[in-house]
Design a protein around this motif. Structure first.
Motif, PDB file in Angstrom:
ATOM      1  N   MET A 184      25.408  18.133 -19.860  1.00  0.00           N
ATOM      2  CA  MET A 184      24.146  17.390 -19.849  1.00  0.00           C
ATOM      3  C   MET A 184      23.674  17.172 -18.423  1.00  0.00           C
ATOM      4  O   MET A 184      24.473  16.872 -17.531  1.00  0.00           O
ATOM      5  N   ASP A 185      22.356  17.302 -18.201  1.00  0.00           N
ATOM      6  CA  ASP A 185      21.747  16.965 -16.920  1.00  0.00           C
ATOM      7  C   ASP A 185      21.525  15.452 -16.927  1.00  0.00           C
ATOM      8  O   ASP A 185      20.522  14.954 -17.448  1.00  0.00           O
ATOM      9  N   VAL A 186      22.478  14.719 -16.358  1.00  0.00           N
ATOM     10  CA  VAL A 186      22.440  13.259 -16.443  1.00  0.00           C
ATOM     11  C   VAL A 186      21.252  12.694 -15.683  1.00  0.00           C
ATOM     12  O   VAL A 186      20.596  11.748 -16.146  1.00  0.00           O
ATOM     13  N   VAL A 187      20.940  13.254 -14.525  1.00  0.00           N
ATOM     14  CA  VAL A 187      19.806  12.757 -13.744  1.00  0.00           C
ATOM     15  C   VAL A 187      18.520  12.869 -14.548  1.00  0.00           C
ATOM     16  O   VAL A 187      17.713  11.926 -14.623  1.00  0.00           O
ATOM     17  N   ARG A 188      18.310  14.032 -15.156  1.00  0.00           N
ATOM     18  CA  ARG A 188      17.091  14.205 -15.951  1.00  0.00           C
ATOM     19  C   ARG A 188      17.076  13.271 -17.152  1.00  0.00           C
ATOM     20  O   ARG A 188      16.029  12.741 -17.539  1.00  0.00           O
ATOM     21  N   ALA A 189      18.242  13.024 -17.741  1.00  0.00           N
ATOM     22  CA  ALA A 189      18.314  12.101 -18.874  1.00  0.00           C
ATOM     23  C   ALA A 189      17.956  10.676 -18.453  1.00  0.00           C
ATOM     24  O   ALA A 189      17.307   9.935 -19.216  1.00  0.00           O
ATOM     25  N   ASP A 233      14.170  10.783 -18.132  1.00  0.00           N
ATOM     26  CA  ASP A 233      13.472  11.008 -19.399  1.00  0.00           C
ATOM     27  C   ASP A 233      13.613   9.825 -20.353  1.00  0.00           C
ATOM     28  O   ASP A 233      12.673   9.507 -21.092  1.00  0.00           O
ATOM     29  N   ASN A 234      14.770   9.175 -20.361  1.00  0.00           N
ATOM     30  CA  ASN A 234      14.935   8.022 -21.233  1.00  0.00           C
ATOM     31  C   ASN A 234      13.957   6.919 -20.843  1.00  0.00           C
ATOM     32  O   ASN A 234      13.282   6.334 -21.700  1.00  0.00           O
ATOM     33  N   ALA A 235      13.871   6.630 -19.550  1.00  0.00           N
ATOM     34  CA  ALA A 235      12.941   5.601 -19.085  1.00  0.00           C
ATOM     35  C   ALA A 235      11.502   5.992 -19.373  1.00  0.00           C
ATOM     36  O   ALA A 235      10.686   5.149 -19.775  1.00  0.00           O
ATOM     37  N   ALA A 236      11.176   7.276 -19.169  1.00  0.00           N
ATOM     38  CA  ALA A 236       9.806   7.733 -19.431  1.00  0.00           C
ATOM     39  C   ALA A 236       9.447   7.565 -20.901  1.00  0.00           C
ATOM     40  O   ALA A 236       8.344   7.100 -21.243  1.00  0.00           O
ATOM     41  N   ALA A 252      16.150  10.858 -25.208  1.00  0.00           N
ATOM     42  CA  ALA A 252      16.591  11.906 -24.284  1.00  0.00           C
ATOM     43  C   ALA A 252      18.087  12.180 -24.413  1.00  0.00           C
ATOM     44  O   ALA A 252      18.742  12.584 -23.451  1.00  0.00           O
ATOM     45  N   GLY A 253      18.645  11.917 -25.584  1.00  0.00           N
ATOM     46  CA  GLY A 253      20.052  12.200 -25.837  1.00  0.00           C
ATOM     47  C   GLY A 253      21.027  11.191 -25.282  1.00  0.00           C
ATOM     48  O   GLY A 253      22.245  11.426 -25.303  1.00  0.00           O
ATOM     49  N   VAL A 254      20.525  10.049 -24.797  1.00  0.00           N
ATOM     50  CA  VAL A 254      21.388   9.029 -24.197  1.00  0.00           C
ATOM     51  C   VAL A 254      20.981   7.645 -24.693  1.00  0.00           C
ATOM     52  O   VAL A 254      19.923   7.480 -25.317  1.00  0.00           O
ATOM     53  N   ALA A 255      21.811   6.657 -24.399  1.00  0.00           N
ATOM     54  CA  ALA A 255      21.500   5.260 -24.696  1.00  0.00           C
ATOM     55  C   ALA A 255      21.043   4.585 -23.413  1.00  0.00           C
ATOM     56  O   ALA A 255      21.830   4.421 -22.476  1.00  0.00           O
ATOM     57  N   GLY A 256      19.772   4.226 -23.355  1.00  0.00           N
ATOM     58  CA  GLY A 256      19.236   3.536 -22.182  1.00  0.00           C
ATOM     59  C   GLY A 256      19.348   2.032 -22.351  1.00  0.00           C
ATOM     60  O   GLY A 256      19.050   1.496 -23.427  1.00  0.00           O
ATOM     61  N   LEU A 257      19.768   1.354 -21.313  1.00  0.00           N
ATOM     62  CA  LEU A 257      19.961  -0.094 -21.353  1.00  0.00           C
ATOM     63  C   LEU A 257      18.853  -0.784 -20.562  1.00  0.00           C
ATOM     64  O   LEU A 257      18.620  -0.455 -19.396  1.00  0.00           O
ATOM     65  N   TYR A 258      18.187  -1.767 -21.195  1.00  0.00           N
ATOM     66  CA  TYR A 258      17.047  -2.445 -20.590  1.00  0.00           C
ATOM     67  C   TYR A 258      17.067  -3.938 -20.916  1.00  0.00           C
ATOM     68  O   TYR A 258      17.706  -4.362 -21.877  1.00  0.00           O
ATOM     69  N   PHE A 259      16.357  -4.709 -20.120  1.00  0.00           N
ATOM     70  CA  PHE A 259      16.147  -6.135 -20.349  1.00  0.00           C
ATOM     71  C   PHE A 259      17.456  -6.890 -20.552  1.00  0.00           C
ATOM     72  O   PHE A 259      17.571  -7.759 -21.431  1.00  0.00           O
ATOM     73  N   ALA A 279      25.534   6.425 -21.448  1.00  0.00           N
ATOM     74  CA  ALA A 279      24.609   5.307 -21.306  1.00  0.00           C
ATOM     75  C   ALA A 279      23.992   5.389 -19.926  1.00  0.00           C
ATOM     76  O   ALA A 279      24.671   5.752 -18.952  1.00  0.00           O
ATOM     77  N   VAL A 280      22.705   5.046 -19.819  1.00  0.00           N
ATOM     78  CA  VAL A 280      22.002   5.117 -18.542  1.00  0.00           C
ATOM     79  C   VAL A 280      21.209   3.837 -18.333  1.00  0.00           C
ATOM     80  O   VAL A 280      20.880   3.113 -19.285  1.00  0.00           O
ATOM     81  N   LEU A 281      20.888   3.572 -17.079  1.00  0.00           N
ATOM     82  CA  LEU A 281      20.098   2.391 -16.751  1.00  0.00           C
ATOM     83  C   LEU A 281      19.573   2.489 -15.331  1.00  0.00           C
ATOM     84  O   LEU A 281      20.063   3.272 -14.518  1.00  0.00           O
TER      85      LEU A 281
END
Length: 253
Positions: free
Chosen positions: A1-6, A9-12, A181-188, A217-219
């Motif tokens: 997986m391209d983690v940087v792009r994920a 893309d998740n945030a977008a 984007a294939g990942v779990a994004g963490l927010y708020f 997971a990304v954030l």
């Protein structure tokens, strides 16, 4: 997986979905991707992709048309001359590390006695989530009110997962997991100010992510949150820079 792009893309995807729920205009073509006009918050009137400097003026025209502040989110994939942004009146507004971790490799934090985590599944619980977030995140009650209004429209099923942390029966923290984007994004992620530095944020993050599903997971982290995420195993993969425009009256001074 391209983690940087994920990470990007998740945030977008999250910003575009929230902006659409807020009633903003959407653009997604080979030159630019943005959501503008759906929020009173500059962060959420967002340009998330661009391929040439001509769209800088176009984004400014759209912000002016809707009379809202806005922000360019400039990550590694956005190949744009940043001097074009500053020349147009956008000002540097800081940066945040884009971080990620394999969920299977999360480090368990220390136990917080009396802490429980529940998922928000209806408007009543979201009202508690909103009131809790408003105590200490970003622009406070103003931001919490707008975020909750979009979440009511988007609903409570995947890809949206919202959580409350409770300490001895009282709500003390919030989090959102967005599956995209294939990942779990963490927010708020927020702990009420009076109870910070007690491990609640780490326990909440670990608790909502360990069974999220995707591999990563990304954030995007604040300076205060970074040590917490690093203690759980997150590491920096990229930097997202922000350029904001606060309004025609400010830029004309």
């Amino acid at each position: 997986m391209d983690v940087v792009r994920a990470i990007e893309d998740n945030a977008a995807e999250l910003l575009m979905a929230m902006g659409a729920a807020g009633g903003g205009s959407q653009r997604a073509d080979d030159r630019a991707t943005w959501t503008i006009g759906g929020s009173p918050l500059d962060y959420h009137n967002a340009v998330v992709r661009a391929s040439d400097t001509d769209v800088v003026a176009e984004s400014l025209a759209e912000l002016t048309k809707h009379d809202v502040p806005g922000t360019w989110h400039v990550g590694p994939s956005m190949r744009i001359d940043r001097t074009a942004l500053t020349a147009a009146g956008f000002t540097p507004a800081g940066a945040e590390p884009g971080m990620a971790v394999r969920i299977a490799e999360l480090e368990a934090p220390r136990d917080v006695p009396g802490l429980t985590i529940t998922r928000v599944v209806d408007d009543e619980a979201l009202g508690v989530w909103e009131a809790t977030l408003g105590q200490g995140f970003g622009e406070g009650e103003r931001e919490a009110r707008w975020v909750a209004s979009t979440y009511r429209k988007l609903g409570y099923d995947d890809p949206w997962r919202h959580y409350l942390a409770w300490l001895d029966g009282a709500p003390v923290g919030t989090a959102t997991v967005f599956l995209g984007a294939g990942v779990a994004g963490l927010y708020f992620v927020m702990t009420v100010p009076a109870l910070r530095r007690r491990g609640i944020g780490a326990a909440l993050t670990y608790g909502v992510l360990r069974e999220a599903g995707p591999e990563y997971a990304v954030l995007g982290s604040s300076a205060a949150g970074r040590p917490v995420y690093e203690s759980l195993g997150f590491r920096e993969y990229c930097t997202i820079d922000f350029y904001e425009w606060t309004g025609s009256s400010t830029s004309a001074d």
